[in-house]
Design an enzyme around this catalytic site. Structure first.
Site, PDB file in Angstrom:
ATOM      1  N   ASP A 107       4.376 -12.740   8.083  1.00  0.00           N
ATOM      2  CA  ASP A 107       3.100 -11.905   7.812  1.00  0.00           C
ATOM      3  C   ASP A 107       3.990 -10.446   7.888  1.00  0.00           C
ATOM      4  OD1 ASP A 107       0.071 -11.720   7.941  1.00  0.00           O
ATOM      5  OD2 ASP A 107       0.680  -9.994   9.047  1.00  0.00           O
ATOM      6  N   GLY A 125       0.646  -0.968  -0.858  1.00  0.00           N
ATOM      7  CA  GLY A 125       1.817  -1.875  -0.117  1.00  0.00           C
ATOM      8  C   GLY A 125       2.869  -1.845  -1.145  1.00  0.00           C
ATOM      9  N   PHE A 126       3.959  -2.330  -0.408  1.00  0.00           N
ATOM     10  CA  PHE A 126       5.169  -2.513  -1.364  1.00  0.00           C
ATOM     11  C   PHE A 126       6.044  -3.717  -0.854  1.00  0.00           C
ATOM     12  CE2 PHE A 126       8.561  -0.824   1.319  1.00  0.00           C
ATOM     13  CZ  PHE A 126       7.959  -0.279   2.078  1.00  0.00           C
ATOM     14  N   GLY A 127       5.338  -4.507   0.012  1.00  0.00           N
ATOM     15  CA  GLY A 127       6.032  -5.631   0.533  1.00  0.00           C
ATOM     16  C   GLY A 127       5.945  -6.844  -0.368  1.00  0.00           C
ATOM     17  N   ASN A 128       6.290  -8.132   0.287  1.00  0.00           N
ATOM     18  CA  ASN A 128       6.224  -9.407  -0.260  1.00  0.00           C
ATOM     19  C   ASN A 128       5.100  -9.375  -1.184  1.00  0.00           C
ATOM     20  OD1 ASN A 128       4.875 -12.361   0.508  1.00  0.00           O
ATOM     21  ND2 ASN A 128       7.146 -12.362  -0.486  1.00  0.00           N
ATOM     22  N   VAL A 129       3.828  -9.255  -0.301  1.00  0.00           N
ATOM     23  CA  VAL A 129       2.671  -9.444  -1.235  1.00  0.00           C
ATOM     24  C   VAL A 129       2.429  -8.766  -2.434  1.00  0.00           C
ATOM     25  CG1 VAL A 129       0.091  -9.816  -0.939  1.00  0.00           C
ATOM     26  CG2 VAL A 129       1.547 -10.377   0.938  1.00  0.00           C
ATOM     27  N   ALA A 130       2.508  -7.316  -2.372  1.00  0.00           N
ATOM     28  CA  ALA A 130       2.491  -6.736  -3.611  1.00  0.00           C
ATOM     29  C   ALA A 130       3.406  -6.860  -4.468  1.00  0.00           C
ATOM     30  CB  ALA A 130       2.720  -5.180  -2.970  1.00  0.00           C
ATOM     31  N   TRP A 131       4.557  -7.304  -4.324  1.00  0.00           N
ATOM     32  CA  TRP A 131       5.595  -7.672  -5.343  1.00  0.00           C
ATOM     33  C   TRP A 131       5.181  -9.029  -5.926  1.00  0.00           C
ATOM     34  CZ3 TRP A 131       8.203 -12.512  -4.214  1.00  0.00           C
ATOM     35  CH2 TRP A 131       9.320 -12.664  -5.086  1.00  0.00           C
ATOM     36  N   LYS A 147      -2.504 -17.381  14.804  1.00  0.00           N
ATOM     37  CA  LYS A 147      -1.902 -15.994  14.486  1.00  0.00           C
ATOM     38  C   LYS A 147      -1.002 -15.840  15.527  1.00  0.00           C
ATOM     39  CE  LYS A 147      -1.324 -13.370  10.587  1.00  0.00           C
ATOM     40  NZ  LYS A 147      -1.703 -13.816   9.164  1.00  0.00           N
TER      41      LYS A 147
HETATM   42  O1  2IT Z   1      -2.273 -14.218   6.305  1.00  0.00           O
HETATM   43  C1  2IT Z   1      -1.867 -15.208   5.849  1.00  0.00           C
HETATM   44  O2  2IT Z   1      -2.324 -16.082   5.539  1.00  0.00           O
HETATM   45  C2  2IT Z   1      -0.225 -15.251   6.134  1.00  0.00           C
HETATM   46  N1  2IT Z   1       0.126 -14.289   6.535  1.00  0.00           N
HETATM   47  C3  2IT Z   1       0.367 -16.496   5.810  1.00  0.00           C
HETATM   48  C4  2IT Z   1       0.481 -17.726   6.863  1.00  0.00           C
HETATM   49  C5  2IT Z   1       0.939 -18.814   6.633  1.00  0.00           C
HETATM   50  O3  2IT Z   1       0.951 -19.602   7.443  1.00  0.00           O
HETATM   51  O4  2IT Z   1       1.741 -19.128   5.470  1.00  0.00           O
END
Ligand code: 2IT
Length: 444
Positions: free
Chosen positions: A166, A237-243, A126
């Site tokens: 991320d 949230g309202f970003g890519n993951v929430a979307w 990370k």
């Molecule tokens: O927390 C995660 O798994 C991510 N931000 C995605 C990591 C990735 O390499 O796609």
């Protein structure tokens, strides 16, 4: 057992003072896997756990850049290369003011087990920076990304370490980072994932974390004889993951009544659906990091400085950031009739909340629920290596299989005869594979 774990944690804390988030993540894993560890003398003799909590490499660097007023700015860049037992280091980059070494170590540590769960050949890593894209111009973001990559480039590569996005790092940032890497190395490779579709990206990658989370919830519900259709869901949230999660919940007939940002949350009793889902992308692209405009745009309620967990819902899916759901939130959710919490953010629940929810209702941790994101990153790496692009159906099909398999692993290691403990299941399932690989590879 408790004293052993305490000794282990005390020794870790003495070596890593102040790394609160990292300690929290390690403690949770160690508690889950301790029995397995103790029952396997080979793990102990090889000091697998002691090695696992020490990142293979930590890179920290200065990131100087010049803002639009001509002023010099300095941020700190990081890459934590945690564990390469299963493959090249793999994990996202986070650009946010709250980024510290502790946060990235917790994320890299979690990533190792998550990536193991996906069944794909990926180690854990990370990285990121305390740079905040909030309020920055597009040019400033580009200059920052170029400076960041100028140093990072020497440490990564398609067979060494493959970063992705991320929080604060989406398609735009990956584009700038990739451009600079390519320029420095004179190589067009799959060194980053989450790339644009026209230049090596994979279909379904933007949706994958949210879609995968909902597929996982479907498997949880299946075991309970329930279906997602007709369920009311609180999302944060309202970003890519929430979307991505909201899109899939709508498609399957569920109703999402909340989203949230650092400024508060939106309660939309009619459901976040149709054009409102697309609007989330606009909100994110505006770089303001607030959700309030949604209320004005669509006539929904905005509740400042509060979290969505005070609303009565069937299912809660935290999709924002670590420790966003605490014990009081957890109790409130359960009191209001919530029966399932699927953590989509990494370590979205505090330890207390996670423990309480595991006992009281059905709870699954982020490293299982959100693994679809990095899984499709793994599929992007495969496609890049083959110099091919799979159609949407192929990627989605593989994502379905992976989420199914992760759920099966959680059941295999976490079913106690009455109920699935998804924390134990995910941690033990993820751990065993990494531990066995480390044993096989000797003391490195
Ligand atoms: O927390 C995660 O798994 C991510 N931000 C995605 C990591 C990735 O390499 O796609």
């Amino acid at each position: 057992m408790k004293t052993d774990i305490n000794d282990f944690m005390e020794s870790l804390k003495a070596r890593t003072p102040g790394e609160r988030e990292f300690h929290q993540a390690v403690q949770e894993v160690v508690e889950s896997i301790w029995d397995v560890y103790k029952q396997n003398p080979r793990y102990q003799k090889a000091k697998i756990l002691e090695r696992m909590v020490e990142p293979e490499r930590v890179i920290m660097f200065r990131v100087p850049w010049i803002d639009d007023r001509g002023e010099v700015q300095i941020n700190r860049g990081y890459r934590v290369e945690f564990n390469s037992a299963l493959g090249p280091y793999k994990g996202g980059l986070r650009f946010h003011s709250t980024v510290t070494l502790s946060v990235l170590k917790f994320l890299g540590f979690e990533q190792t087990f998550k990536n193991s769960l996906t069944t794909l050949p990926m180690g854990g890593g990370k990285g990121g920076s305390d740079f905040s894209p909030k309020g920055k111009s597009d040019n400033e973001i580009m200059r920052f990304c170029q400076s960041f990559m100028t140093e990072l480039a020497r440490h990564i590569g398609p067979n060494t370490d493959v970063p992705a996005g991320d929080i604060g790092v989406g398609g735009r940032e990956i584009g700038y980072l990739f451009g600079q890497y390519k320029r420095l190395r004179n190589e067009f490779t799959g060194v980053l994932t989450g790339k644009g579709l026209g230049w090596g990206g994979s279909l379904i990658r933007p949706e994958a974390t949210g879609y995968g989370a909902v597929y996982f919830v479907q498997h949880m519900l299946d075991r309970l004889g329930k279906d997602i259709a007709g369920q009311t869901v609180a999302v944060s949230g309202f970003g890519n993951v929430a979307w991505g999660a909201i899109s899939k919940i709508n498609e399957l007939g569920g109703k999402v009544v909340t989203i949230s940002g650092p400024d508060g949350y939106i309660y939309d009793e009619n459901g976040v659906s149709g054009e409102k889902v697309d609007y989330l992308l606009e909100l994110r692209a505006s770089n303001n990091d607030i959700v309030q405009p949604y209320a004005e745009q669509f006539g929904a309620q905005f509740i400042p400085d509060k979290k969505p967990w005070e609303r009565p819902v069937d299912i809660a899916m935290p999709c924002a950031t670590e420790n966003e759901l605490n014990i009081d939130d957890a109790k409130q959710l359960v009191k209001n009739g919530c029966f399932l919490v699927a953590e989509v953010s990494n370590m979205g629940c505090t330890s207390e909340a996670a423990e309480y929810l595991t006992e009281a209702i059905h709870y699954a941790p982020g490293k299982a629920v959100n693994a679809g994101g990095v899984a499709v990153s793994g599929l992007e790496m495969s496609q890049n290596s083959m110099r091919m692009n799979w159609p949407k159906e192929e990627v989605d099909h593989r994502l379905h299989i992976i989420m199914h398999d992760i759920h099966e692993t959680c059941v295999k290691y976490g079913f106690n005869g009455a109920k699935v403990n998804y924390v134990v299941g995910a941690n033990v399932g993820g751990f065993v594979k990494v531990a066995d690989a480390m044993l096989a590879q000797g003391v490195v």
